[in-house]
Scaffold this active site. Structure first.
Site, PDB file in Angstrom:
ATOM      1  N   CYS A   8       0.805  -1.222   0.000  1.00  0.00           N
ATOM      2  CA  CYS A   8       0.000   0.000   0.000  1.00  0.00           C
ATOM      3  C   CYS A   8       0.839   1.275   0.000  1.00  0.00           C
ATOM      4  CB  CYS A   8      -0.858   0.074   1.261  1.00  0.00           C
ATOM      5  SG  CYS A   8      -1.881  -1.344   1.517  1.00  0.00           S
ATOM      6  N   GLY A  34       0.529   0.241  -5.133  1.00  0.00           N
ATOM      7  CA  GLY A  34      -0.703  -0.545  -5.074  1.00  0.00           C
ATOM      8  C   GLY A  34      -1.609  -0.190  -6.226  1.00  0.00           C
ATOM      9  N   ASN A 108      -0.426   1.262   5.685  1.00  0.00           N
ATOM     10  CA  ASN A 108       0.604   0.568   4.919  1.00  0.00           C
ATOM     11  C   ASN A 108       1.369  -0.301   5.907  1.00  0.00           C
ATOM     12  OD1 ASN A 108       3.734   1.531   3.312  1.00  0.00           O
ATOM     13  ND2 ASN A 108       2.532  -0.300   3.060  1.00  0.00           N
ATOM     14  N   GLY A 109       1.319  -1.617   5.685  1.00  0.00           N
ATOM     15  CA  GLY A 109       2.013  -2.522   6.595  1.00  0.00           C
ATOM     16  C   GLY A 109       1.158  -3.724   6.903  1.00  0.00           C
ATOM     17  N   CYS A 242      12.440  -1.412   6.403  1.00  0.00           N
ATOM     18  CA  CYS A 242      12.409  -2.454   5.364  1.00  0.00           C
ATOM     19  C   CYS A 242      13.460  -2.146   4.295  1.00  0.00           C
ATOM     20  CB  CYS A 242      11.028  -2.520   4.721  1.00  0.00           C
ATOM     21  SG  CYS A 242      10.989  -3.575   3.273  1.00  0.00           S
ATOM     22  N   TYR A 248      13.809  -2.340  -4.075  1.00  0.00           N
ATOM     23  CA  TYR A 248      12.823  -2.462  -5.156  1.00  0.00           C
ATOM     24  C   TYR A 248      11.570  -1.598  -5.016  1.00  0.00           C
ATOM     25  CZ  TYR A 248       9.103  -4.519  -7.992  1.00  0.00           C
ATOM     26  OH  TYR A 248       8.061  -4.692  -8.859  1.00  0.00           O
ATOM     27  N   CYS A 388       7.920 -12.420   3.685  1.00  0.00           N
ATOM     28  CA  CYS A 388       7.778 -11.235   4.542  1.00  0.00           C
ATOM     29  C   CYS A 388       6.457 -11.314   5.289  1.00  0.00           C
ATOM     30  CB  CYS A 388       7.785  -9.971   3.678  1.00  0.00           C
ATOM     31  SG  CYS A 388       7.471  -8.482   4.642  1.00  0.00           S
ATOM     32  N   CYS A 439      15.427  -4.019   8.668  1.00  0.00           N
ATOM     33  CA  CYS A 439      14.906  -5.375   8.569  1.00  0.00           C
ATOM     34  C   CYS A 439      15.446  -5.981   7.290  1.00  0.00           C
ATOM     35  CB  CYS A 439      13.376  -5.369   8.527  1.00  0.00           C
ATOM     36  SG  CYS A 439      12.710  -7.031   8.235  1.00  0.00           S
ATOM     37  N   CYS A 442      13.878 -11.196   4.895  1.00  0.00           N
ATOM     38  CA  CYS A 442      13.671 -12.037   3.706  1.00  0.00           C
ATOM     39  C   CYS A 442      14.991 -12.592   3.180  1.00  0.00           C
ATOM     40  CB  CYS A 442      12.880 -11.295   2.638  1.00  0.00           C
ATOM     41  SG  CYS A 442      13.359  -9.602   2.410  1.00  0.00           S
TER      42      CYS A 442
HETATM   43  S1  SF4 Z   1      11.070  -9.210   5.489  1.00  0.00           S
HETATM   44 FE1  SF4 Z   1      12.004  -8.184   3.676  1.00  0.00          FE
HETATM   45  S2  SF4 Z   1      10.299  -7.201   2.589  1.00  0.00           S
HETATM   46 FE2  SF4 Z   1       9.577  -7.698   4.670  1.00  0.00          FE
HETATM   47  S3  SF4 Z   1       9.931  -5.860   5.924  1.00  0.00           S
HETATM   48 FE3  SF4 Z   1      11.728  -7.163   6.167  1.00  0.00          FE
HETATM   49  S4  SF4 Z   1      13.170  -6.475   4.548  1.00  0.00           S
HETATM   50 FE4  SF4 Z   1      11.120  -5.675   4.026  1.00  0.00          FE
END
Ligand code: SF4
Length: 472
Positions: A8, A34, A108-109, A242, A248, A388, A439, A442
């Protein structure tokens, strides 16, 4: 295309005579976040009105729709969702009327404790209008015994966990909230005397607003006629921006987490060229996702950059395959190779990520069919090995090619001469991050915020709520 999909984009404005029009433009700039539905809620100080539909921003809103949204304060939302849950009830903003008055919300989230909170609320009599985890926040707000609206807002958002950048609207307030980990971006700006909030700064550029700062992780901003009030109701938590926003999701002309996305993405290509060099004649990006990284790779390696794949920008979701005998256009509808650039050349094919690998294989085949002598795939992020749980639509772990294949096996699957990824250290070096502030679950499978371990149940509840049969 075979990519992670951001869920989003949100936008909000307070104190502008054309709030709905500005929100429309802001959402237009955020369309990449989105494409399934778009919505705007606006307040004229007396009443909050809502308009939302399935589809692109430009298709959803015309002059009539925007003129039905009077007032100086508005919020808006663009939403991506999986096919099963693409329905209007789950579109945002969500608007309710309760004892505290009307309130609309955009999110968003993804909330990791939505299931527990929802079950508790339903047990005590709440009736939900959508499957969205976001609606939980409104029910918590409606049930708050707090006398002041600001206190009720703080009380409700303090109970949810996970990833949330929120824009909320009452009759006379715009509220911005960012979770204490700061997973998703949320920027604060000014347009004259008006206050603007948005997922990415590219939305401010379009309306001529000026970026002031990010809404801080753990911050609740309440904007009213009395000014801007900043509250910090959450206990401190480790940062977890993130990193995929830089890899991307975000537009390259945006600044997120205080960094230019274009600069970071180009740097990723430079570091990739240092880490994974190869003798080649030409660097070719997969458009548009690989363009910035390919520029960095070319610059660092000294190998010329050429646009050996051309993207058709006019392919929409409504593309109709004209007859069954010529089905399976696949990626050819979106990309076409430039034979004069590829023929007889050793090609470095640069993209930002590989998810399942199926699209990448088609592109490698296409480049080879156009006469490339060698095809070397270079990816400007580490192997994506885990889904994710924080607001991004991802395949299940077993469908992620890097979770189930070695690099050599991926090379064979893609039918490439070589495949190489950026290292995690290389990725983090480009955002100049201490290891704690981003984070990158992934790539590692280690998650900064706990979530229910049953992946099938969790994803169904959190992201794909339509199919009740899967819910245990
Ligand atoms: S898991 Fe990957 S896509 Fe999800 S918040 Fe963490 S870095 Fe972003």
């Amino acid at each position: 295309m075979d990519k992670f999909k951001d869920e989003c984009g949100v936008f909000g404005i307070f104190g502008h005579t054309e709030a709905a029009n500005m929100t429309y433009l802001g959402l237009y700039a955020l369309q990449h976040r989105g494409q399934e539905s778009a919505g705007i809620a606006a307040s004229d100080g007396e009443r909050v009105r809502l308009s939302r539909e399935m589809g692109y921003v430009a298709d959803v809103f015309d002059e009539d729709a925007l003129s039905s949204l009077p007032g100086a304060c508005a919020i808006g939302h663009v939403r991506y969702s999986t096919a099963g849950e693409s329905k209007l009830l789950n579109a945002q903003p969500i608007l309710i009327d309760c004892a505290h008055g009307q309130i609309a919300i955009c999110h968003n989230g993804n909330l990791v404790n939505a299931k527990e909170l929802r079950e508790e609320l339903v047990r005590s009599g709440s009736i939900f209008q959508s499957n969205s985890d976001t609606e939980v926040i409104l029910h918590l707000y409606a049930r708050s015994k707090a006398r002041q609206i600001d206190d009720a807002i703080v009380e409700s958002v303090a109970q949810v966990q996970g990833a949330f950048s929120l824009a909320m609207l009452t009759r006379d307030r715009l509220i911005a909230v960012r979770d204490p980990h700061g997973f998703r971006p949320l920027a604060l700006g000014r347009l004259g005397d008006a206050v603007v909030i948005c997922s990415e700064t590219c939305a401010m550029d379009l309306i001529g607003a000026t970026y002031v700062r990010d809404v801080e992780p753990g911050e609740v901003l309440i904007v009213s006629a009395d000014g801007v009030r900043s509250l910090k109701p959450f206990p401190p938590a480790p940062l977890a921006h993130c990193i995929f926003e830089h890899v991307y999701f975000a537009r390259p002309d945006s600044y997120v987490f205080g960094r230019s996305v274009n600069e970071v993405r180009t740097d990723l290509g430079r570091v990739l060229a240092r880490e994974q060099p190869i003798a080649a004649d030409v660097v070719v990006p997969v458009p548009d996702s690989g363009v910035c990284a390919a520029m960095g790779y070319a610059e660092e390696s000294g190998i010329p950059l050429r646009m050996g794949l051309i993207r058709n920008h006019y392919v929409g979701r409504t593309f109709i395959q004209p007859q069954s005998s010529i089905r399976h256009f696949g990626v050819k509808v979106k990309l076409n190779p430039v034979r004069s650039i590829l023929e007889g050349r050793r090609v470095v094919l640069v993209d930002d990520s590989i998810v399942r690998g199926t699209t990448s294989r088609k592109i490698v085949r296409m480049v080879r069919a156009a006469g490339a002598k060698e095809v070397h795939v270079r990816i400007s992020c580490p192997p994506t090995i885990s889904p994710c749980y924080y607001g991004v639509d991802t395949p299940r772990k077993e469908d992620l090619i890097a979770a189930t294949h070695t690099i050599d096996e991926i090379r064979d699957f893609l039918e490439a001469d070589s495949v190489a990824y950026l290292s995690l250290e290389g990725l983090l070096s480009t955002v100049q991050s201490e290891h704690g502030s981003y984070c990158r679950s992934c790539y590692t499978g280690h998650y900064p915020v706990e979530f229910p371990r049953d992946e099938a149940t969790y994803l169904q509840l959190a992201l794909k709520l339509d199919n009740e049969a899967v819910v245990k």
